[in-house]
Motif scaffolding. Structure first.
Motif, PDB file in Angstrom:
ATOM      1  N   GLU A 205       0.836  -1.188   0.000  1.00  9.68           N
ATOM      2  CA  GLU A 205       0.000   0.000   0.000  1.00  9.68           C
ATOM      3  C   GLU A 205       0.880   1.250   0.000  1.00  9.68           C
ATOM      4  OE1 GLU A 205      -2.261   0.461   3.547  1.00  9.68           O
ATOM      5  OE2 GLU A 205      -3.380   2.191   2.816  1.00  9.68           O
ATOM      6  N   VAL A 206       0.605   2.144  -0.930  1.00 12.10           N
ATOM      7  CA  VAL A 206       1.352   3.395  -1.011  1.00 12.10           C
ATOM      8  C   VAL A 206       0.887   4.342   0.087  1.00 12.10           C
ATOM      9  CG1 VAL A 206       1.781   5.448  -2.409  1.00 12.10           C
ATOM     10  CG2 VAL A 206       1.749   3.192  -3.491  1.00 12.10           C
ATOM     11  N   GLN A 207       1.845   4.902   0.818  1.00 17.11           N
ATOM     12  CA  GLN A 207       1.517   5.871   1.857  1.00 17.11           C
ATOM     13  C   GLN A 207       2.484   7.048   1.801  1.00 17.11           C
ATOM     14  OE1 GLN A 207       1.381   3.722   5.647  1.00 17.11           O
ATOM     15  NE2 GLN A 207      -0.844   3.695   5.499  1.00 17.11           N
ATOM     16  N   LEU A 208       1.951   8.236   1.978  1.00 18.00           N
ATOM     17  CA  LEU A 208       2.747   9.453   2.107  1.00 18.00           C
ATOM     18  C   LEU A 208       2.228  10.184   3.342  1.00 18.00           C
ATOM     19  CD1 LEU A 208       2.087   9.053  -1.203  1.00 18.00           C
ATOM     20  CD2 LEU A 208       3.643  10.987  -1.322  1.00 18.00           C
ATOM     21  N   VAL A 209       3.122  10.546   4.233  1.00 18.19           N
ATOM     22  CA  VAL A 209       2.736  11.207   5.471  1.00 18.19           C
ATOM     23  C   VAL A 209       3.561  12.474   5.633  1.00 18.19           C
ATOM     24  CG1 VAL A 209       2.529  11.031   7.954  1.00 18.19           C
ATOM     25  CG2 VAL A 209       2.117   9.009   6.531  1.00 18.19           C
ATOM     26  N   GLU A 210       2.863  13.617   5.651  1.00 16.70           N
ATOM     27  CA  GLU A 210       3.532  14.901   5.845  1.00 16.70           C
ATOM     28  C   GLU A 210       3.638  15.216   7.334  1.00 16.70           C
ATOM     29  OE1 GLU A 210       0.747  15.381   2.191  1.00 16.70           O
ATOM     30  OE2 GLU A 210       0.690  14.508   4.207  1.00 16.70           O
ATOM     31  N   SER A 211       4.687  15.917   7.689  1.00 19.07           N
ATOM     32  CA  SER A 211       4.853  16.387   9.057  1.00 19.07           C
ATOM     33  C   SER A 211       5.711  17.650   9.037  1.00 19.07           C
ATOM     34  CB  SER A 211       5.498  15.316   9.936  1.00 19.07           C
ATOM     35  OG  SER A 211       6.781  14.982   9.445  1.00 19.07           O
ATOM     36  N   GLY A 212       5.734  18.335  10.173  1.00 19.07           N
ATOM     37  CA  GLY A 212       6.584  19.511  10.297  1.00 19.07           C
ATOM     38  C   GLY A 212       5.875  20.846  10.187  1.00 19.07           C
ATOM     39  N   GLY A 213       4.584  20.805   9.922  1.00 17.74           N
ATOM     40  CA  GLY A 213       3.842  22.059   9.855  1.00 17.74           C
ATOM     41  C   GLY A 213       3.689  22.690  11.231  1.00 17.74           C
ATOM     42  N   GLY A 214       3.183  23.912  11.234  1.00 13.65           N
ATOM     43  CA  GLY A 214       2.973  24.601  12.500  1.00 13.65           C
ATOM     44  C   GLY A 214       2.753  26.076  12.299  1.00 13.65           C
ATOM     45  N   LEU A 215       2.851  26.799  13.401  1.00 15.27           N
ATOM     46  CA  LEU A 215       2.660  28.253  13.403  1.00 15.27           C
ATOM     47  C   LEU A 215       4.025  28.924  13.514  1.00 15.27           C
ATOM     48  CD1 LEU A 215       0.865  30.800  13.673  1.00 15.27           C
ATOM     49  CD2 LEU A 215       0.833  30.369  16.147  1.00 15.27           C
ATOM     50  N   VAL A 216       4.276  29.873  12.639  1.00 12.31           N
ATOM     51  CA  VAL A 216       5.558  30.573  12.634  1.00 12.31           C
ATOM     52  C   VAL A 216       5.323  32.033  12.291  1.00 12.31           C
ATOM     53  CG1 VAL A 216       6.021  30.025  10.208  1.00 12.31           C
ATOM     54  CG2 VAL A 216       7.936  30.467  11.758  1.00 12.31           C
ATOM     55  N   GLN A 217       6.181  32.896  12.782  1.00 13.27           N
ATOM     56  CA  GLN A 217       6.060  34.313  12.457  1.00 13.27           C
ATOM     57  C   GLN A 217       6.641  34.594  11.074  1.00 13.27           C
ATOM     58  OE1 GLN A 217       7.933  36.471  15.695  1.00 13.27           O
ATOM     59  NE2 GLN A 217       5.946  36.759  16.698  1.00 13.27           N
ATOM     60  N   ALA A 218       6.167  35.651  10.465  1.00 18.95           N
ATOM     61  CA  ALA A 218       6.694  36.064   9.163  1.00 18.95           C
ATOM     62  C   ALA A 218       8.204  36.236   9.258  1.00 18.95           C
ATOM     63  CB  ALA A 218       6.040  37.364   8.714  1.00 18.95           C
ATOM     64  N   GLY A 219       8.903  35.752   8.235  1.00 19.52           N
ATOM     65  CA  GLY A 219      10.352  35.790   8.236  1.00 19.52           C
ATOM     66  C   GLY A 219      10.991  34.536   8.796  1.00 19.52           C
ATOM     67  N   GLY A 220      10.195  33.700   9.429  1.00 24.75           N
ATOM     68  CA  GLY A 220      10.704  32.486  10.032  1.00 24.75           C
ATOM     69  C   GLY A 220      10.846  31.343   9.042  1.00 24.75           C
ATOM     70  N   SER A 221      11.203  30.165   9.566  1.00 25.32           N
ATOM     71  CA  SER A 221      11.459  28.986   8.742  1.00 25.32           C
ATOM     72  C   SER A 221      10.746  27.759   9.299  1.00 25.32           C
ATOM     73  CB  SER A 221      12.962  28.690   8.689  1.00 25.32           C
ATOM     74  OG  SER A 221      13.683  29.750   8.106  1.00 25.32           O
ATOM     75  N   LEU A 222      10.436  26.844   8.409  1.00 28.98           N
ATOM     76  CA  LEU A 222       9.918  25.528   8.767  1.00 28.98           C
ATOM     77  C   LEU A 222      10.485  24.515   7.784  1.00 28.98           C
ATOM     78  CD1 LEU A 222       6.079  26.063   9.442  1.00 28.98           C
ATOM     79  CD2 LEU A 222       7.795  25.386  11.128  1.00 28.98           C
ATOM     80  N   ARG A 223      10.625  23.289   8.222  1.00 31.19           N
ATOM     81  CA  ARG A 223      10.989  22.200   7.318  1.00 31.19           C
ATOM     82  C   ARG A 223       9.905  21.136   7.369  1.00 31.19           C
ATOM     83  NH1 ARG A 223      16.031  17.942   6.967  1.00 31.19           N
ATOM     84  NH2 ARG A 223      14.943  16.981   8.734  1.00 31.19           N
TER      85      ARG A 223
END
Length: 126
Positions: free
Chosen positions: A1-19
């Protein structure tokens, strides 16, 4: 079974970073292209970036060039989206998708992909 799971989202201030991470299973990751897409409230889903794991070619939407970087770790069957200099307009649900054969110039079109994750929310405050 094919599965893709995203993670790493969240709340960040403008100018910030997320992966963001897209962890996959059920298919030969090294043979596939991975695309990152996003959908903001009331808007259509749009392609952000793609990577072809066969040769490492990447492709970006103009709106994120120079700010976002897509990459893959073949050994972990995982793709990443490093997002820097985030703006409030980057707020959306981010999805990853996989497809075995995608023309690079069409790799930001959601119709090119058969396999999708459930998405992760990214919110950028001003």
């Amino acid at each position: 079974e094919v599965q893709l799971v995203e993670s790493g989202g969240g709340l960040v201030q403008a100018g910030g970073s997320l992966r963001l991470s897209c962890t996959t299973s059920g298919f030969r990751f090294s043979d596939y292209a991975i695309g990152w897409f996003r959908q903001a409230p009331g808007k259509e889903r749009e392609g952000v970036a793609s990577i072809h794991n066969t040769d490492g070619r990447t492709y970006y939407a103009d709106s994120v060039k120079g700010r976002f970087t897509i990459s893959s770790d073949i050994s972990k069957n995982t793709a990443y989206l490093q997002m820097n200099s985030l703006k409030p307009e980057d707020t959306a649900i981010y999805f990853c998708a996989a497809e075995i054969s995608v023309v690079v110039t069409k790799s930001l079109l959601q119709g090119m992909y058969d396999y999708w994750g459930q998405g992760t929310q990214v919110t950028v405050s001003s």
